[in-house]
Design a protein around this motif. Structure first.
Motif, PDB file in Angstrom:
ATOM      1  N   GLY A   1     -11.398  -3.614   3.519  1.00 21.24           N
ATOM      2  CA  GLY A   1     -11.978  -2.859   2.405  1.00 21.24           C
ATOM      3  C   GLY A   1     -12.068  -1.364   2.639  1.00 21.24           C
ATOM      4  O   GLY A   1     -12.608  -0.634   1.815  1.00 21.24           O
ATOM      5  N   ILE A   2     -11.524  -0.903   3.758  1.00 18.76           N
ATOM      6  CA  ILE A   2     -11.583   0.539   4.045  1.00 18.76           C
ATOM      7  C   ILE A   2     -10.510   1.274   3.249  1.00 18.76           C
ATOM      8  O   ILE A   2     -10.691   2.400   2.833  1.00 18.76           O
ATOM      9  CB  ILE A   2     -11.396   0.777   5.564  1.00 18.76           C
ATOM     10  N   THR A   3      -9.398   0.591   3.041  1.00 20.60           N
ATOM     11  CA  THR A   3      -8.291   1.140   2.260  1.00 20.60           C
ATOM     12  C   THR A   3      -8.074   0.233   1.047  1.00 20.60           C
ATOM     13  O   THR A   3      -8.240  -0.976   1.153  1.00 20.60           O
ATOM     14  CB  THR A   3      -7.006   1.162   3.121  1.00 20.60           C
TER      15      THR A   3
ATOM     16  N   TYR B   1       0.817   5.521  -0.670  1.00 17.61           N
ATOM     17  CA  TYR B   1      -0.060   6.699  -0.748  1.00 17.61           C
ATOM     18  C   TYR B   1       0.462   7.651  -1.822  1.00 17.61           C
ATOM     19  O   TYR B   1       1.595   7.516  -2.298  1.00 17.61           O
ATOM     20  CB  TYR B   1      -0.146   7.380   0.620  1.00 17.61           C
TER      21      TYR B   1
ATOM     22  N   LYS C   1       0.847  -1.188   0.000  1.00 20.56           N
ATOM     23  CA  LYS C   1       0.000   0.000   0.000  1.00 20.56           C
ATOM     24  C   LYS C   1       0.887   1.243   0.000  1.00 20.56           C
ATOM     25  O   LYS C   1       1.692   1.453   0.905  1.00 20.56           O
ATOM     26  CB  LYS C   1      -0.902   0.019   1.251  1.00 20.56           C
TER      27      LYS C   1
ATOM     28  N   ARG D   1     -12.549   6.684   0.590  1.00 17.22           N
ATOM     29  CA  ARG D   1     -11.674   5.517   0.797  1.00 17.22           C
ATOM     30  C   ARG D   1     -10.246   5.908   0.440  1.00 17.22           C
ATOM     31  O   ARG D   1     -10.027   6.517  -0.599  1.00 17.22           O
ATOM     32  CB  ARG D   1     -12.159   4.383  -0.109  1.00 17.22           C
ATOM     33  N   GLN D   2      -9.308   5.570   1.309  1.00 15.83           N
ATOM     34  CA  GLN D   2      -7.908   5.949   1.040  1.00 15.83           C
ATOM     35  C   GLN D   2      -7.284   5.027   0.017  1.00 15.83           C
ATOM     36  O   GLN D   2      -7.511   3.845   0.057  1.00 15.83           O
ATOM     37  CB  GLN D   2      -7.101   5.881   2.324  1.00 15.83           C
TER      38      GLN D   2
ATOM     39  N   LEU E   1     -17.956   1.020   4.798  1.00 12.61           N
ATOM     40  CA  LEU E   1     -16.919   0.656   3.828  1.00 12.61           C
ATOM     41  C   LEU E   1     -16.475  -0.792   3.964  1.00 12.61           C
ATOM     42  O   LEU E   1     -15.991  -1.391   3.002  1.00 12.61           O
ATOM     43  CB  LEU E   1     -15.706   1.586   3.980  1.00 12.61           C
TER      44      LEU E   1
END
Lengths: 312, 253
Positions: free
Chosen positions: A53-55, A14, A12, B252-253, B93
């Motif tokens: 599933g939030i990120t 950013y 992940k 959502r990031q 989410l």
């Protein structure tokens, strides 16, 4: 049977270039409790958020109970319960309504009997008609757990469940986790309280700077990496360590009344018998002999420290 | 479709409405009554009939639209912004729901609340003025479509907003002027030609015109065009929401 959680090469990044997860791989079998240890900013919450599933992951795959979290997101997410780190609750809602909402949101048909069982298990049944804002911090945390359990998940994520709670409540929480394990729920908890991992986890993972440094059975980890120490307590204080005992690298402490010997539990011979024999031969009179094993905390600090040094 | 999840979101949102039912109803009923007293009785009695309708009756469709649009936007924007603000959005989410189901729950509840207010205002109007409904089915259809489309717009505003000020910004600076200048209190034909042309760029004109046609059988723009406008607006809102969930913009990031 596939593992309940299968994470493969999860990354992940950013938009500002920060890499929160650097290729994390982890398999978790059903029914175990795994503790993810790591300092603040290590990537623990990002890992959980990505699985839930939030990120959105940059690359890599995650499967829950054999279901891919992107392709089969409904099946995968139905199996997951998440207790977030922050106490995120609607303050004016009643406890029972917020739990009922969570169950419905996860597609489960209304079942007041199931909700009653969960609320009773968490000692919340008497508070079911209270507004969330009327509850103490500890009770709110229980409500978060009740919401996460409302749809009867097979895999429960507890993101720092005891951060900022008092010792008594922490012990309560551990009992709750034990109870859930007995019910067959797989639990992944993140914490930076080493004693928490030591008390309740079956396996321990150490994460730092987005990398999973190790995942290992707690007991074998401590046995493998744990240094043991033998304290030889003497009747009379010593001025210095006798020359005959120099080869043991002993340290003199406790007002020169204790000789401490460090040894590796993995070694074929620990050297304890010879040491005690040489102590006796040196004319020293023993008062007591005590052994101590390094805690998980010592191991954790050592690992993270080594990682920092390696990065430099 | 995860109907259980839609139902759960819908009921949860409606519970918020019923928790504050008195506040939800008193404010629109009071302000509408004031409009009728001022524009209907005090000023309206000195204004001649418009297209054969007394001024007090003429403003009923516009007043209903004004409240319905405002309520649909504020309920939908608050409905999705609040979980973002207090952090409970994590649950949405991480739930096994897709964006259509989330939208259906939140927008459905916001549209229902707006519809509820619209009906209450219509009932209030009967106490003050003589109201005739020429095309009841068309009236219901316009009311439903307006509730739905502006609840969708409200949902987008709620996702976009980063704070409570921004949540109020679009309704105050954009929607209220558009509704007031959309012919709520007058017929577009009463304006000078240049302003009439400018007004046709205001999408709300088509809604109020169509809604007024349902009441009195007369309209500033053809009824087909009104329906087309509201259908187009709804589609654009849906496309924007689809894009938001696909990209995770602001959620959502």
């Amino acid at each position: 049977m596939p593992p309940i959680l299968d994470i493969s090469e999860l990354r992940k990044s950013y938009s500002d270039g920060f890499e929160a997860l650097k290729g994390v791989s982890l398999q978790i079998e059903a029914g175990e409790i795994i503790a993810l240890l790591g300092p603040n900013g290590a990537g623990k919450t990002t890992l959980i958020s990505t699985v839930c599933g939030i990120t959105t992951a940059t690359s890599g795959t995650v499967a829950v109970g054999g279901y891919d979290i992107i392709r089969d997101f409904r099946a995968a997410r139905s199996m997951i319960g998440l207790v977030p780190q922050e106490i995120n609750l609607e303050p004016f809602e009643k406890v029972i309504n917020t739990v009922r909402f969570s169950r419905g949101l996860f597609g489960r048909a209304p079942d007041d009997a199931a909700l009653e069982r969960i609320l009773r298990q968490l000692s919340l049944w008497d508070k079911r008609n209270n507004q969330i804002r009327e509850l103490s911090g500890g009770m709110k945390r229980r409500v978060l757990i009740a919401k996460a359990l409302s749809h009867e998940p097979r895999l429960l994520f507890l993101d720092e469940p005891t951060a900022g709670v008092d010792v008594e409540l922490r012990k309560d929480m551990w009992e709750i986790v034990e109870g859930l394990k007995a019910d067959g729920v797989t639990i992944v908890l993140t914490t930076h309280y080493i004693e928490e991992a030591e008390a309740i986890a079956d396996r321990v993972g150490v994460i730092a700077k987005g990398e999973l440094l190790l995942v290992e059975d707690k007991e074998s980890l401590m046995a493998r990496m744990g240094q043991k120490q033998l304290d030889v307590q003497l009747s009379e204080p010593l001025a210095d360590v006798p020359k005959a005992l120099h080869k043991y690298n002993l340290t003199l402490c406790d007002n020169n009344r204790t000789l401490t010997y460090s040894y590796d539990t993995r070694a074929e011979r620990t050297g304890i018998t010879k040491l005690l024999s040489d102590v006796s031969a040196a004319g020293l009179v023993l008062r007591d002999v005590v052994t101590r094993q390094s805690s998980l905390e010592d191991i954790f600090v050592g690992l993270v420290h080594d990682d920092k040094e390696g990065a430099q | 479709m995860n109907w259980t999840a839609i139902r759960a979101i819908y009921l949860f949102e409606m519970a918020r409405f019923f928790r504050t039912l008195a506040q939800s109803l008193i404010s629109p009923v009071l302000s509408t009554s004031l409009y009728f007293v001022v524009f209907g009785a005090a000023i309206g009695s000195r204004i001649q009939e418009i297209e054969g309708v007394s001024y007090g009756s003429f403003i009923v469709p516009g007043l209903i639209m004004l409240s319905v649009i405002t309520q649909a936007i504020s309920n939908a924007s608050f409905g999705i912004y609040f979980p973002k603000f207090i952090g409970t959005i994590y649950e949405l989410l991480s739930a096994p729901v897709n964006f259509l189901e989330i939208v259906a729950g939140y927008v459905g509840a916001a549209a229902t609340k707006a519809l509820f207010i619209g009906v209450i205002i219509l009932i209030t109007a009967f106490f003050f003025v003589d109201v005739q409904i020429a095309h009841p089915l068309a009236m219901v259809a316009f009311l439903l479509l307006t509730c739905l489309s502006f609840a969708l717009l409200g949902f987008i505003i709620g996702i976009w907003a980063g704070n409570f000020e921004q949540l109020q910004l679009v309704p105050l600076l954009v929607v209220t002027p558009l509704v007031f200048l959309g012919g709520s209190f007058y017929s577009i034909s009463m304006l000078p030609p240049a302003w009439q042309t400018i007004s046709y760029f205001n999408p709300v004109v088509y809604l109020i015109s169509g809604f007024r046609w349902a009441f009195f059988g007369t309209a500033d723009v053809p009824i087909g065009l009104s329906l087309l406008a509201i259908a187009g607006f709804t589609t654009v809102c849906l496309l924007v929401i689809g894009w938001i969930f696909k990209t995770g913009w602001r959620i959502r990031q």
